[in-house]
Design a protein around this motif. Structure first.
Motif, PDB file in Angstrom:
ATOM      1  N   GLY A 159       5.939 -27.439 -13.725  1.00 25.16           N
ATOM      2  CA  GLY A 159       5.371 -28.466 -14.578  1.00 25.16           C
ATOM      3  C   GLY A 159       6.390 -29.371 -15.190  1.00 25.16           C
ATOM      4  N   GLY A 160       7.595 -29.368 -14.672  1.00 24.64           N
ATOM      5  CA  GLY A 160       8.595 -30.311 -15.145  1.00 24.64           C
ATOM      6  C   GLY A 160       9.280 -29.891 -16.426  1.00 24.64           C
ATOM      7  N   ARG A 161       9.909 -28.716 -16.416  1.00 27.48           N
ATOM      8  CA  ARG A 161      10.652 -28.277 -17.595  1.00 27.48           C
ATOM      9  C   ARG A 161      11.864 -29.167 -17.823  1.00 27.48           C
ATOM     10  N   PRO A 162      12.294 -29.328 -19.078  1.00 23.11           N
ATOM     11  CA  PRO A 162      13.482 -30.162 -19.336  1.00 23.11           C
ATOM     12  C   PRO A 162      14.692 -29.634 -18.575  1.00 23.11           C
ATOM     13  N   ALA A 163      15.450 -30.520 -17.957  1.00 24.17           N
ATOM     14  CA  ALA A 163      16.611 -30.114 -17.168  1.00 24.17           C
ATOM     15  C   ALA A 163      17.790 -29.810 -18.088  1.00 24.17           C
ATOM     16  N   ALA A 164      18.604 -28.856 -17.677  1.00 28.33           N
ATOM     17  CA  ALA A 164      19.803 -28.530 -18.438  1.00 28.33           C
ATOM     18  C   ALA A 164      20.814 -29.660 -18.295  1.00 28.33           C
ATOM     19  N   ALA A 165      21.716 -29.754 -19.272  1.00 29.50           N
ATOM     20  CA  ALA A 165      22.743 -30.785 -19.209  1.00 29.50           C
ATOM     21  C   ALA A 165      23.588 -30.590 -17.959  1.00 29.50           C
ATOM     22  N   PRO A 166      23.860 -31.655 -17.204  1.00 29.89           N
ATOM     23  CA  PRO A 166      24.608 -31.507 -15.952  1.00 29.89           C
ATOM     24  C   PRO A 166      26.057 -31.117 -16.200  1.00 29.89           C
ATOM     25  N   THR A 167      26.592 -30.315 -15.287  1.00 25.20           N
ATOM     26  CA  THR A 167      28.002 -29.928 -15.338  1.00 25.20           C
ATOM     27  C   THR A 167      28.574 -30.044 -13.933  1.00 25.20           C
ATOM     28  N   LEU A 171      27.483 -33.598 -12.946  1.00 26.25           N
ATOM     29  CA  LEU A 171      27.929 -34.555 -13.950  1.00 26.25           C
ATOM     30  C   LEU A 171      28.665 -35.728 -13.303  1.00 26.25           C
ATOM     31  N   ILE A 172      29.522 -35.420 -12.348  1.00 26.82           N
ATOM     32  CA  ILE A 172      30.246 -36.478 -11.627  1.00 26.82           C
ATOM     33  C   ILE A 172      29.255 -37.414 -10.940  1.00 26.82           C
ATOM     34  N   ARG A 206      31.855 -36.719  -2.407  1.00 27.19           N
ATOM     35  CA  ARG A 206      31.371 -35.378  -2.071  1.00 27.19           C
ATOM     36  C   ARG A 206      30.297 -34.926  -3.054  1.00 27.19           C
ATOM     37  N   ALA A 207      30.529 -35.140  -4.360  1.00 31.33           N
ATOM     38  CA  ALA A 207      29.558 -34.723  -5.368  1.00 31.33           C
ATOM     39  C   ALA A 207      28.254 -35.509  -5.231  1.00 31.33           C
ATOM     40  N   PHE A 208      28.364 -36.807  -4.971  1.00 28.12           N
ATOM     41  CA  PHE A 208      27.168 -37.644  -4.877  1.00 28.12           C
ATOM     42  C   PHE A 208      26.300 -37.206  -3.693  1.00 28.12           C
ATOM     43  N   ARG A 209      26.930 -36.972  -2.555  1.00 27.29           N
ATOM     44  CA  ARG A 209      26.174 -36.533  -1.374  1.00 27.29           C
ATOM     45  C   ARG A 209      25.516 -35.179  -1.621  1.00 27.29           C
ATOM     46  N   ALA A 210      26.214 -34.293  -2.309  1.00 28.66           N
ATOM     47  CA  ALA A 210      25.670 -32.966  -2.571  1.00 28.66           C
ATOM     48  C   ALA A 210      24.466 -33.025  -3.505  1.00 28.66           C
ATOM     49  N   VAL A 211      24.520 -33.904  -4.504  1.00 28.30           N
ATOM     50  CA  VAL A 211      23.467 -33.957  -5.520  1.00 28.30           C
ATOM     51  C   VAL A 211      22.304 -34.859  -5.102  1.00 28.30           C
TER      52      VAL A 211
END
Length: 285
Positions: A159-167, A171-172, A206-211
């Protein structure tokens, strides 16, 4: 061999669109949509990659893409496939769910991009037929409410729980994505994106493609295509739209528009014009 064909419907008032198409040769480039995309395959089978896996939607199956879900698409065999797709903005989905539940509702998430559910397929076909068939606004609203409620109840995983702060990588990628959203019409360099993300050029890539499932340059092009869609729906000249959104010329815009949306900019513009709001008659008195 049957030729590729497509029909499109575009709401003038809401983030709501519908497509009916048959593709044999067309191959979708990897892309995503701002809102939810729900589809049903009528004939044949569509093969696509999404969320790190390969999937096939055969006749009668339902496709459910979350907002920003990267995916591609092609015919699974030489006979092609026929399918119906409805694109619904997130705000429209939450509004419908709030109506149904009587309170605030979070954004639902769908774990599986293919669902074998005859009830959902029937509901989606009814909504799709109403959108492309010129049904009254009241009938469209009724079917939209029933379909969204049904697909969430029967297929949503969360149901769309709030997401945790990115790390870390998230984050990148988020920093790079924010920079792209702020400046997607600019000719950004990899160094500028790396500076915004406070990381190396390769680390950002690399981070962008992964996320986000695609390279930053692909994501930037996608943002430009979304802006082009908006301007085209407003009736702006296609050559001007191409220049404004960073494409080399109108032909360049058209090629990428078709690769990602399966329809030419000119046909998309005609669909938008067909659904322009009608002027209201003056009140008596």
């Amino acid at each position: 061999m049957t030729r590729d064909w497509s029909r499109y419907w575009h709401s003038a008032d809401e983030p709501l669109e519908a497509m009916h198409a048959h593709f044999v040769r067309h191959v979708y480039h990897r892309h995503s949509h701002e809102g939810y995309s729900f589809g049903v395959t009528d004939e044949g089978a569509q093969a696509f990659s999404c969320r790190g896996g390969a999937h096939t939607s055969a006749a009668g199956m339902v496709m459910a893409f979350n907002p920003e879900d990267p995916h591609d698409g092609r015919a699974a065999d030489e006979l092609g496939f026929t399918y119906r797709m409805v694109h619904i903005g997130p705000e429209l989905v939450t509004g419908v769910l709030a109506d149904v539940t009587g309170g605030r509702a979070g954004l639902p998430l769908f774990r599986e991009p293919v669902v074998d559910d005859a009830v959902l397929a029937r509901n989606l076909r009814a909504l799709h037929s109403a959108l492309l068939g010129g049904a009254s606004a009241l009938r469209r609203d009724e079917l939209l409410t029933a379909t969204v409620a049904s697909v969430v109840r029967r297929a949503a995983a969360s149901g769309g729980r709030p997401a945790a702060a990115p790390t870390g990588a998230a984050l990148i990628a988020e920093r790079a994505r924010a920079r792209l959203h702020d400046s997607y019409l600019e000719d950004l360099t990899a160094d500028e994106l790396a500076a915004a993300a406070a990381h190396t050029r390769f680390g950002v890539y690399r981070a962008f493609r992964a996320v986000y499932g695609m390279a930053p340059s692909d994501y930037q092009r996608q943002l430009r295509l979304r802006e082009a869609r908006r301007l085209i729906a407003l009736g702006r000249p296609l050559a001007d739209v191409a220049t404004h959104t960073g494409f080399a010329d109108q032909s360049h815009l058209t090629r990428w528009f078709v690769r990602c949306y399966g329809i030419t900019p000119a046909r998309y513009r005609r669909a938008a014009r067909l659904t322009e709001p009608r002027p209201r008659p003056p009140l008596d008195g």
